[in-house]
Design a protein around this motif. Structure first.
Motif, PDB file in Angstrom:
ATOM      1  N   TYR A 149       0.872  -1.187   0.000  1.00 20.13           N
ATOM      2  CA  TYR A 149       0.000   0.000   0.000  1.00 20.13           C
ATOM      3  C   TYR A 149       0.902   1.228   0.000  1.00 20.13           C
ATOM      4  N   LEU A 150       0.332   2.381  -0.300  1.00 18.26           N
ATOM      5  CA  LEU A 150       1.127   3.611  -0.353  1.00 18.26           C
ATOM      6  C   LEU A 150       1.550   4.073   1.032  1.00 18.26           C
ATOM      7  N   GLY A 151       0.741   3.711   2.027  1.00 13.70           N
ATOM      8  CA  GLY A 151       1.069   4.115   3.391  1.00 13.70           C
ATOM      9  C   GLY A 151       0.390   5.409   3.825  1.00 13.70           C
TER      10      GLY A 151
ATOM     11  N   GLY B 222      -0.224   2.360 -10.165  1.00 10.28           N
ATOM     12  CA  GLY B 222       0.847   1.445 -10.550  1.00 10.28           C
ATOM     13  C   GLY B 222       1.022   1.426 -12.058  1.00 10.28           C
ATOM     14  N   GLY B 223       2.185   0.940 -12.486  1.00 13.43           N
ATOM     15  CA  GLY B 223       2.451   0.914 -13.913  1.00 13.43           C
ATOM     16  C   GLY B 223       3.054  -0.399 -14.376  1.00 13.43           C
ATOM     17  N   GLY B 224       2.902  -1.432 -13.551  1.00 16.68           N
ATOM     18  CA  GLY B 224       3.434  -2.748 -13.907  1.00 16.68           C
ATOM     19  C   GLY B 224       2.386  -3.604 -14.610  1.00 16.68           C
ATOM     20  N   ASP B 225       2.725  -4.868 -14.835  1.00 17.31           N
ATOM     21  CA  ASP B 225       1.784  -5.776 -15.504  1.00 17.31           C
ATOM     22  C   ASP B 225       0.500  -5.948 -14.693  1.00 17.31           C
ATOM     23  N   THR B 226       0.626  -5.998 -13.365  1.00 20.63           N
ATOM     24  CA  THR B 226      -0.577  -6.167 -12.550  1.00 20.63           C
ATOM     25  C   THR B 226      -1.495  -4.964 -12.716  1.00 20.63           C
TER      26      THR B 226
ATOM     27  N   CYS C 275      -1.736  -2.914 -15.186  1.00 21.76           N
ATOM     28  CA  CYS C 275      -2.346  -2.939 -16.520  1.00 21.76           C
ATOM     29  C   CYS C 275      -3.457  -3.982 -16.578  1.00 21.76           C
ATOM     30  N   GLU C 276      -3.161  -5.165 -16.049  1.00 25.67           N
ATOM     31  CA  GLU C 276      -4.154  -6.240 -16.075  1.00 25.67           C
ATOM     32  C   GLU C 276      -5.408  -5.821 -15.292  1.00 25.67           C
ATOM     33  N   GLU C 277      -5.195  -5.198 -14.159  1.00 27.69           N
ATOM     34  CA  GLU C 277      -6.331  -4.783 -13.325  1.00 27.69           C
ATOM     35  C   GLU C 277      -7.118  -3.660 -14.014  1.00 27.69           C
TER      36      GLU C 277
ATOM     37  N   VAL D 258       0.160   6.812 -12.610  1.00 28.82           N
ATOM     38  CA  VAL D 258       1.512   6.272 -12.824  1.00 28.82           C
ATOM     39  C   VAL D 258       2.530   7.307 -12.343  1.00 28.82           C
ATOM     40  N   ARG D 259       3.447   6.900 -11.500  1.00 34.06           N
ATOM     41  CA  ARG D 259       4.335   7.906 -10.896  1.00 34.06           C
ATOM     42  C   ARG D 259       5.442   8.402 -11.828  1.00 34.06           C
ATOM     43  N   ARG D 260       5.786   7.576 -12.831  1.00 27.67           N
ATOM     44  CA  ARG D 260       6.783   8.051 -13.801  1.00 27.67           C
ATOM     45  C   ARG D 260       6.075   8.363 -15.112  1.00 27.67           C
ATOM     46  N   ASN D 261       6.857   8.675 -16.163  1.00 25.46           N
ATOM     47  CA  ASN D 261       6.206   8.930 -17.454  1.00 25.46           C
ATOM     48  C   ASN D 261       6.293   7.715 -18.370  1.00 25.46           C
TER      49      ASN D 261
ATOM     50  N   LEU E  53       5.558   3.179 -18.397  1.00 23.12           N
ATOM     51  CA  LEU E  53       5.018   1.998 -17.704  1.00 23.12           C
ATOM     52  C   LEU E  53       6.136   0.971 -17.575  1.00 23.12           C
ATOM     53  N   ARG E  54       6.096   0.237 -16.500  1.00 20.06           N
ATOM     54  CA  ARG E  54       7.054  -0.852 -16.314  1.00 20.06           C
ATOM     55  C   ARG E  54       6.563  -2.134 -17.017  1.00 20.06           C
ATOM     56  N   ALA E  55       5.296  -2.169 -17.325  1.00 15.61           N
ATOM     57  CA  ALA E  55       4.659  -3.382 -17.869  1.00 15.61           C
ATOM     58  C   ALA E  55       5.237  -3.799 -19.222  1.00 15.61           C
TER      59      ALA E  55
ATOM     60  N   ALA F  49       3.228  -5.649 -24.687  1.00 13.79           N
ATOM     61  CA  ALA F  49       1.874  -6.074 -25.090  1.00 13.79           C
ATOM     62  C   ALA F  49       0.834  -5.469 -24.156  1.00 13.79           C
ATOM     63  N   MET F  50       1.111  -5.486 -22.864  1.00 11.71           N
ATOM     64  CA  MET F  50       0.173  -4.936 -21.878  1.00 11.71           C
ATOM     65  C   MET F  50       0.053  -3.428 -22.050  1.00 11.71           C
ATOM     66  N   GLN F  51       1.179  -2.786 -22.305  1.00  9.85           N
ATOM     67  CA  GLN F  51       1.162  -1.331 -22.484  1.00  9.85           C
ATOM     68  C   GLN F  51       0.239  -0.967 -23.640  1.00  9.85           C
TER      69      GLN F  51
ATOM     70  N   ILE G 137       0.705  -1.922  -6.823  1.00  9.92           N
ATOM     71  CA  ILE G 137       2.110  -1.505  -6.791  1.00  9.92           C
ATOM     72  C   ILE G 137       3.000  -2.636  -6.273  1.00  9.92           C
ATOM     73  N   GLY G 138       2.522  -3.836  -6.431  1.00  9.81           N
ATOM     74  CA  GLY G 138       3.332  -5.000  -6.091  1.00  9.81           C
ATOM     75  C   GLY G 138       2.932  -5.667  -4.786  1.00  9.81           C
ATOM     76  N   HIS G 139       3.454  -6.856  -4.599  1.00 13.09           N
ATOM     77  CA  HIS G 139       3.216  -7.644  -3.384  1.00 13.09           C
ATOM     78  C   HIS G 139       4.554  -8.017  -2.779  1.00 13.09           C
TER      79      HIS G 139
ATOM     80  N   ASP H 211       3.581 -17.690  -5.899  1.00 19.90           N
ATOM     81  CA  ASP H 211       2.810 -17.362  -7.101  1.00 19.90           C
ATOM     82  C   ASP H 211       2.666 -15.847  -7.246  1.00 19.90           C
ATOM     83  N   SER H 212       3.440 -15.261  -8.154  1.00 16.49           N
ATOM     84  CA  SER H 212       3.312 -13.804  -8.340  1.00 16.49           C
ATOM     85  C   SER H 212       2.274 -13.498  -9.409  1.00 16.49           C
ATOM     86  N   ARG H 213       1.718 -14.544  -9.985  1.00 18.94           N
ATOM     87  CA  ARG H 213       0.914 -14.301 -11.176  1.00 18.94           C
ATOM     88  C   ARG H 213      -0.598 -14.410 -10.971  1.00 18.94           C
ATOM     89  N   TYR H 214      -1.070 -15.548 -10.455  1.00 18.84           N
ATOM     90  CA  TYR H 214      -2.531 -15.752 -10.404  1.00 18.84           C
ATOM     91  C   TYR H 214      -3.140 -15.184  -9.125  1.00 18.84           C
TER      92      TYR H 214
HETATM   93  P1  NDP Z   1       5.916  -4.501 -10.469  1.00 13.63           P
HETATM   94  O1  NDP Z   1       6.941  -4.417  -9.409  1.00 13.63           O
HETATM   95  O2  NDP Z   1       6.303  -5.032 -11.803  1.00 13.63           O
HETATM   96  O3  NDP Z   1       5.317  -3.043 -10.721  1.00 13.63           O
HETATM   97  C1  NDP Z   1       4.947  -2.212  -9.670  1.00 13.63           C
HETATM   98  C2  NDP Z   1       4.455  -0.893 -10.227  1.00 13.63           C
HETATM   99  O4  NDP Z   1       4.015  -0.095  -9.137  1.00 13.63           O
HETATM  100  C3  NDP Z   1       5.543  -0.092 -10.954  1.00 13.63           C
HETATM  101  O5  NDP Z   1       4.996   0.589 -12.045  1.00 13.63           O
HETATM  102  C4  NDP Z   1       6.007   0.879  -9.881  1.00 13.63           C
HETATM  103  O6  NDP Z   1       6.475   2.098 -10.399  1.00 13.63           O
HETATM  104  C5  NDP Z   1       4.724   1.133  -9.147  1.00 13.63           C
HETATM  105  N1  NDP Z   1       4.940   1.561  -7.775  1.00 13.63           N
HETATM  106  C6  NDP Z   1       5.662   0.930  -6.817  1.00 13.63           C
HETATM  107  N2  NDP Z   1       5.626   1.618  -5.666  1.00 13.63           N
HETATM  108  C7  NDP Z   1       4.877   2.716  -5.905  1.00 13.63           C
HETATM  109  C8  NDP Z   1       4.476   3.815  -5.126  1.00 13.63           C
HETATM  110  N3  NDP Z   1       4.837   3.936  -3.849  1.00 13.63           N
HETATM  111  N4  NDP Z   1       3.695   4.767  -5.705  1.00 13.63           N
HETATM  112  C9  NDP Z   1       3.311   4.666  -6.980  1.00 13.63           C
HETATM  113  N5  NDP Z   1       3.647   3.646  -7.781  1.00 13.63           N
HETATM  114  C10 NDP Z   1       4.435   2.682  -7.248  1.00 13.63           C
HETATM  115  O7  NDP Z   1       4.704  -5.337  -9.808  1.00 13.63           O
HETATM  116  P2  NDP Z   1       3.505  -6.126 -10.515  1.00 13.63           P
HETATM  117  O8  NDP Z   1       2.640  -6.602  -9.419  1.00 13.63           O
HETATM  118  O9  NDP Z   1       2.895  -5.338 -11.580  1.00 13.63           O
HETATM  119  O10 NDP Z   1       4.201  -7.382 -11.170  1.00 13.63           O
HETATM  120  C11 NDP Z   1       4.965  -8.305 -10.395  1.00 13.63           C
HETATM  121  C12 NDP Z   1       5.560  -9.356 -11.342  1.00 13.63           C
HETATM  122  O11 NDP Z   1       4.538 -10.212 -11.822  1.00 13.63           O
HETATM  123  C13 NDP Z   1       6.226  -8.741 -12.571  1.00 13.63           C
HETATM  124  O12 NDP Z   1       7.355  -9.508 -12.899  1.00 13.63           O
HETATM  125  C14 NDP Z   1       5.188  -8.879 -13.626  1.00 13.63           C
HETATM  126  O13 NDP Z   1       5.730  -8.913 -14.933  1.00 13.63           O
HETATM  127  C15 NDP Z   1       4.502 -10.201 -13.240  1.00 13.63           C
HETATM  128  N6  NDP Z   1       3.119 -10.234 -13.719  1.00 13.63           N
HETATM  129  C16 NDP Z   1       2.878 -10.804 -14.922  1.00 13.63           C
HETATM  130  C17 NDP Z   1       1.597 -10.847 -15.424  1.00 13.63           C
HETATM  131  C18 NDP Z   1       1.372 -11.480 -16.741  1.00 13.63           C
HETATM  132  O14 NDP Z   1       2.315 -11.936 -17.344  1.00 13.63           O
HETATM  133  N7  NDP Z   1       0.159 -11.509 -17.215  1.00 13.63           N
HETATM  134  C19 NDP Z   1       0.454 -10.275 -14.703  1.00 13.63           C
HETATM  135  C20 NDP Z   1       0.821  -9.682 -13.455  1.00 13.63           C
HETATM  136  C21 NDP Z   1       2.111  -9.664 -13.000  1.00 13.63           C
HETATM  137  P3  NDP Z   1       7.940   2.223 -11.070  1.00 13.63           P
HETATM  138  O15 NDP Z   1       7.832   1.550 -12.389  1.00 13.63           O
HETATM  139  O16 NDP Z   1       8.123   3.708 -11.143  1.00 13.63           O
HETATM  140  O17 NDP Z   1       8.893   1.552 -10.135  1.00 13.63           O
END
Ligand code: NDP
Length: 311
Positions: A121-123, A155-159, A161-163, A178-181, A183-185, A188-190, A241-243, A284-287
């Motif tokens: 969580y952001l805190g 968040g800007g990761g795959d999760t 985007c999927e969500e 998204v905190r940067r300009n 996506l980390r995803a 394809a997801m982007q 923003i991750g687990h 399991d980071s995926r399902y």
């Molecule tokens: P990630 O760590 O990949 O991404 C986290 C995202 O949250 C980043 O964009 C990050 O920003 C952002 N973030 C982190 N902390 C903060 C904060 N305090 N404030 C704002 N934004 C924040 O986590 P995911 O859960 O997305 O993915 C985990 C792993 O699981 C990855 O390897 C992913 O590829 C994989 N995955 C694959 C899927 C699939 O293949 N279908 C589906 C889901 C997950 P920043 O980029 O600036 O660091």
């Protein structure tokens, strides 16, 4: 400190769907099963409201109620379910030596790690205040409650985007904060997100506060990289923003991937140490669903049973 260690065949650590399901199978197989629930009996599901996607509950069920039922089911077959957490694990030889709450020592032939993962969580205090009342870390669990409404995903990761894509099929509009300009995803997801007309990207924005009233979340106050604030009106605020997998205690012995999730052999729950198995979100980071966690809990108990019978 208790003097004589307790000697058992199967220790399960973790009181979520994976751990309880492992306990159902292990106790029915007569494995002399002890389960420690950890600090959050019931696991992540106790922080959610209605669960509508677990098979067998056509009307849905509350997360805590479902966990109580699975727990009760494990108890029915003799699993010894206890409150307590692992404070130390020595997996250098069998039996494995596990210390509970720094006092009680267990020697076990097999170990099933089902300690789950914790959503980041952001805190923010306001985020904590509206948790379960509009603030969620699981779109698959809670998205449906925002049908036709406006929501945001952080968040800007795959999760994220999927969500966002999942929510775009349910909600009127989805903001991605998204905190940067960039996506980390994955690319394809982007593309899927950027081409989705229901998703609006809010680049270089951070959440300053989650806004709400007695009905729950009503908006979010964002601040951009220039320090300019803006408000968005939303009813749902989803963190993606991750687990953090709860594997830290076992890391000196157990192989994990680059994100800290326990590595298991494909198609099984075996870890790098014979006799130690991992189930549920800790591997399991995926399902990350209750049903997939429960399924791997079943696999872990069966893997432990086979392991014991081969000894
Ligand atoms: P990630 O760590 O990949 O991404 C986290 C995202 O949250 C980043 O964009 C990050 O920003 C952002 N973030 C982190 N902390 C903060 C904060 N305090 N404030 C704002 N934004 C924040 O986590 P995911 O859960 O997305 O993915 C985990 C792993 O699981 C990855 O390897 C992913 O590829 C994989 N995955 C694959 C899927 C699939 O293949 N279908 C589906 C889901 C997950 P920043 O980029 O600036 O660091």
């Amino acid at each position: 400190m208790s003097t004589s260690p307790e000697r058992i065949k199967c220790l399960i650590v973790g009181g979520g769907p994976a751990g309880y399901t492992a306990a159902i199978y292990a106790s029915r197989a007569n494995l002399q099963t002890v389960l420690y629930e950890g600090l959050q009996p019931g696991g992540q599901l106790t922080t959610t409201t209605d669960v509508e996607n677990f098979p067998g509950y056509p009307q849905g069920v509350s997360g805590p109620e479902m966990m109580m039922q699975i727990r009760e089911q494990a108890g029915r077959f003799g699993a010894d379910i206890r409150f307590g957490s692992v404070s130390k694990a020595d997996l250098s030889q069998r039996p494995f030596i596990i210390t509970i709450d720094e006092t009680h020592i267990i020697e076990t032939e097999t170990l099933i790690i089902a300690t789950g993962a914790t959503a980041r969580y952001l805190g923010l205090a306001s985020e904590e205040k509206y948790r379960g009342q509009g603030v969620s870390a699981c779109a698959t669990c809670d998205g449906f409650f925002y049908k036709g409404q406006e929501v945001a995903v952080v968040g800007g990761g795959d999760t994220a985007c999927e969500e966002a894509i999942y929510l775009s099929n349910i909600c009127k509009k989805v903001y991605m904060i998204v905190r940067r300009n960039v996506l980390r995803a994955s690319q394809a997801m982007q593309e899927r997100v950027l081409n989705n007309p229901k998703i609006e990207m809010l680049w270089e924005d951070q959440t300053k506060e989650v806004l709400g009233d007695s009905s729950g979340v009503t908006g979010a106050l964002l601040v951009n990289s220039q320090g300019i604030e803006k408000k968005i009106d939303i009813q749902g605020f989803f963190l993606a923003i991750g687990h953090i997998p709860n594997a830290e205690l076992f890391k000196p012995y157990i192989a994990t991937d680059e994100l800290g999730y326990i590595r298991t052999e494909p198609g099984s729950t075996k870890t790098n140490i014979p006799g130690v198995f991992a189930a549920g979100d800790v591997q399991d980071s995926r399902y990350r669903q209750a049903i997939t966690a429960a399924a791997t809990g079943c696999m872990a108990a069966k893997d432990a049973e086979s392991f014991l019978s081969e000894q």
